[in-house]
Design a protein around this motif. Structure first.
Motif, PDB file in Angstrom:
ATOM      1  N   GLU A   1       0.819  -1.210   0.000  1.00 53.07           N
ATOM      2  CA  GLU A   1       0.000   0.000   0.000  1.00 53.07           C
ATOM      3  C   GLU A   1       0.853   1.260   0.000  1.00 53.07           C
ATOM      4  N   GLN A   2       2.157   1.099   0.195  1.00 55.59           N
ATOM      5  CA  GLN A   2       3.108   2.200   0.044  1.00 55.59           C
ATOM      6  C   GLN A   2       4.157   1.776  -0.978  1.00 55.59           C
ATOM      7  N   LEU A   3       4.572   2.719  -1.814  1.00 55.32           N
ATOM      8  CA  LEU A   3       5.474   2.405  -2.921  1.00 55.32           C
ATOM      9  C   LEU A   3       6.681   3.337  -2.867  1.00 55.32           C
ATOM     10  N   ALA A   4       7.879   2.753  -2.847  1.00 56.73           N
ATOM     11  CA  ALA A   4       9.121   3.536  -2.875  1.00 56.73           C
ATOM     12  C   ALA A   4       9.675   3.508  -4.293  1.00 56.73           C
ATOM     13  N   PHE A   5       9.950   4.686  -4.866  1.00 57.30           N
ATOM     14  CA  PHE A   5      10.507   4.798  -6.208  1.00 57.30           C
ATOM     15  C   PHE A   5      11.973   5.191  -6.084  1.00 57.30           C
ATOM     16  N   VAL A   6      12.870   4.354  -6.620  1.00 57.57           N
ATOM     17  CA  VAL A   6      14.316   4.531  -6.449  1.00 57.57           C
ATOM     18  C   VAL A   6      14.991   4.466  -7.820  1.00 57.57           C
ATOM     19  N   PRO A   7      15.488   5.593  -8.359  1.00 58.71           N
ATOM     20  CA  PRO A   7      16.261   5.536  -9.605  1.00 58.71           C
ATOM     21  C   PRO A   7      17.641   4.924  -9.359  1.00 58.71           C
ATOM     22  N   ALA A   8      18.159   4.209 -10.331  1.00 57.98           N
ATOM     23  CA  ALA A   8      19.489   3.601 -10.218  1.00 57.98           C
ATOM     24  C   ALA A   8      20.514   4.688  -9.913  1.00 57.98           C
ATOM     25  N   GLY A   9      21.418   4.377  -9.002  1.00 53.30           N
ATOM     26  CA  GLY A   9      22.465   5.312  -8.616  1.00 53.30           C
ATOM     27  C   GLY A   9      22.238   5.952  -7.261  1.00 53.30           C
ATOM     28  N   PHE A  10      21.026   5.849  -6.732  1.00 54.22           N
ATOM     29  CA  PHE A  10      20.738   6.376  -5.402  1.00 54.22           C
ATOM     30  C   PHE A  10      20.864   5.244  -4.386  1.00 54.22           C
ATOM     31  N   VAL A  11      21.672   5.468  -3.367  1.00 60.35           N
ATOM     32  CA  VAL A  11      21.972   4.458  -2.353  1.00 60.35           C
ATOM     33  C   VAL A  11      21.191   4.794  -1.087  1.00 60.35           C
ATOM     34  N   LEU A  12      20.367   3.856  -0.641  1.00 66.33           N
ATOM     35  CA  LEU A  12      19.510   4.080   0.516  1.00 66.33           C
ATOM     36  C   LEU A  12      20.233   3.713   1.813  1.00 66.33           C
ATOM     37  N   SER A  13      20.053   4.523   2.846  1.00 66.93           N
ATOM     38  CA  SER A  13      20.556   4.133   4.157  1.00 66.93           C
ATOM     39  C   SER A  13      19.798   2.902   4.627  1.00 66.93           C
ATOM     40  N   GLU A  14      20.412   2.140   5.514  1.00 68.12           N
ATOM     41  CA  GLU A  14      19.825   0.873   5.949  1.00 68.12           C
ATOM     42  C   GLU A  14      18.494   1.052   6.670  1.00 68.12           C
ATOM     43  N   THR A  15      18.235   2.256   7.184  1.00 65.46           N
ATOM     44  CA  THR A  15      17.021   2.484   7.973  1.00 65.46           C
ATOM     45  C   THR A  15      15.922   3.189   7.180  1.00 65.46           C
ATOM     46  N   LEU A  16      16.116   3.431   5.884  1.00 63.61           N
ATOM     47  CA  LEU A  16      15.148   4.255   5.152  1.00 63.61           C
ATOM     48  C   LEU A  16      13.743   3.655   5.162  1.00 63.61           C
ATOM     49  N   LEU A  17      13.599   2.404   4.734  1.00 63.24           N
ATOM     50  CA  LEU A  17      12.266   1.812   4.684  1.00 63.24           C
ATOM     51  C   LEU A  17      11.661   1.709   6.081  1.00 63.24           C
TER      52      LEU A  17
END
Length: 497
Positions: free
Chosen positions: A81-97
């Motif tokens: 019910e929630q959608l994260a959009f991530v373009p290639a090249g962006f590095v997420l911190s381990e706690t983002l989600l």
């Protein structure tokens, strides 16, 4: 807490950027519900997409001619019910989600989350920050580059504004954010930068297609002409303020540049004077007593002073085993060693990389999982200073074994000591390996009786390498001494049975 956020990974042109983003998603403290890979119509290497999807358990959507069509297909393919959009090249911190899930749980009125982005140069030194401070219609209209590059949005919000515009040939995400803010839905910022992006890539693409970009932007603004007219005064004020800040910043940077150039000229003149004085008195150009310092002499591996200290050892290892460089040879990033040590024995030469911008690459693949490479194909693989920047060394060695012909040889080198390779990002350099560790990992893929290690280095060459000195500042005798207590480089020769 929410049952899991679905992730839409926009593969772009793939390569290292895609792998960096995929690896950061795999490291999330809160697992994603599902992962969908959206490919571009002109993606250069479907095999790389397939290997990432297989490793991540992701669904791959067929490419679409327009981005809005692809993004809407991704929304329908996701279960969350929630959608994260991530373009290639962006590095997420381990706690983002995890943080996003907590934000949605804490406030049911939040429709979207805009994480801050920490932008850095490839060496990790220069940093800037994109902050999601102003996400209202006038701000979005005033600055198309100001919308969040990575964002998390509820499915209800996507459906409520009709999804992404499927008629646009570009800027579908920007137009989506324009409609989202015009609808009055609540967007919550995540201020602490939980996303990292290397500086420059997006601006280079835009500069290369400036006229085309303006045409696409005009098309979007024409569709929202009433909103532009309604907010025109605020848009103009916002842009003038932004231009004013940019002018002040530009003047400041010009002044700093001039001061730094003057200081650099002064230091170069002083260094030349001291070097001449030392040489006149028969002293070396560098006094080792001056190495009590917390900064290296060079941060560029010693290239700015000459040849990096590890290069002679790598070349010595390849020279000792040059007879193995024959037939069909695969090398990483370039074929310099193949040509230098194989010569006429090489009948076919391929260059492997994950980065499609490498014009010398003939094979685009992820060595951890490369189903596009045929089994038992190569007579030799030259893998110098590569395995330590791969998170799964065992998988890379197993793939190397698979694609070698019976009797084929892997020639690899690994560092025991080295500065961190931030050129591959903060999470791009994983391992330093002792000779015992090198033997252990290679013997998990190759028969122990057909694998051997050569060790190079001593305390002096280790010290010189860490300080960023050049090989030319050491003597041949200093290189020739090998101290097993202070290895610098381990060379691996492994033959497929």
């Amino acid at each position: 807490m929410t049952s899991g956020i679905s992730v839409v990974l926009l593969a772009g042109t793939g390569g290292r950027a895609l792998l960096m983003s995929a690896d950061s998603i795999a490291r999330q403290r809160a697992p994603h519900r599902d992962l969908v890979l959206v490919t571009a119509p002109d993606h250069p290497d479907p095999a790389l997409i397939g290997s990432v999807a297989a490793r991540m358990g992701a669904s791959v959507l067929p490419s679409q001619p327009r981005p809005g069509v692809a993004l809407n297909h991704a929304v329908r393919a996701c279960a969350g019910e929630q959608l994260a959009f991530v373009p290639a090249g962006f590095v997420l911190s381990e706690t983002l989600l995890e943080r996003c899930a907590q934000a949605f749980d804490a406030d049911a009125n939040v429709s979207a989350l805009a994480p801050g982005v920490q932008v850095q140069t490839p060496d990790g030194l220069g940093r800037a920050v994109w902050r999601p401070d102003a996400l209202h219609p006038a701000a979005v209209l005033a600055d198309p580059a100001g919308v969040p590059p990575v964002f998390v949005v509820t499915r209800a919000a996507v459906d409520g504004i009709g999804g992404f515009d499927e008629q646009l040939h570009a800027l579908a995400e920007y137009e989506f954010w324009l409609r989202l803010t015009l609808s009055g839905r609540r967007v919550a910022p995540l201020h602490a930068p939980p996303v990292i992006r290397e500086l420059g890539a997006r601006m280079e693409v835009r500069a290369a297609h400036h006229d085309e970009y303006l045409a696409h932007l005009r098309e979007v603004l024409d569709r929202h002409a009433p909103a532009l007219g309604e907010h025109m005064q605020e848009v103009l004020v916002t842009r003038e303020l932004r231009f004013g800040r940019s002018r002040e910043r530009h003047r400041d940077l010009l002044g700093r540049r001039d001061n730094d150039l003057a200081e650099l000229d002064r230091l170069r003149a002083a260094a030349a004077h001291h070097r001449a004085y030392l040489e006149h008195h028969g002293r070396a150009a560098l006094d080792w007593g001056d190495l009590r310092r917390t900064e290296p002499v060079s941060r560029d591996w010693g290239y700015d002073r000459g040849t990096p200290v590890d290069r002679p050892y790598i070349e010595a290892f390849l020279a000792d085993h040059s007879s193995d460089v024959r037939g069909a040879v695969l090398e990483v990033q370039e074929d310099d060693f193949t040509r230098a040590f194989g010569g006429p024995r090489v009948t076919a030469s391929d260059v492997l990389d994950i980065d499609p911008s490498n014009s010398r690459a003939t094979v685009l693949a992820d060595l951890r999982c490369a189903p596009g490479l045929p089994s038992s194909h190569f007579d030799c693989i030259v893998l110098t200073q590569t395995l330590h920047v791969i998170d799964d060394v065992g998988a890379a060695l197993q793939e190397s074994y698979r694609i070698l012909r019976p009797g084929g040889v892997l020639l690899a080198t690994l560092p025991a000591a080295s500065r961190t390779c931030l050129e591959y990002g903060e999470n791009g350099d994983f391992w330093r390996v002792t000779p015992a560790g090198a033997r252990r990992v290679v013997q998990e893929a190759f028969a122990p009786s057909h694998a051997s290690c050569d060790v190079y280095g001593n305390v002096l060459t280790n010290t010189a390498f860490l300080y960023g000195l050049a090989a030319e500042e050491l003597t041949d005798a200093e290189f020739s001494t090998t101290d097993p207590y202070f290895p610098l480089i381990t060379g691996i020769r492994a033959r497929k049975t």
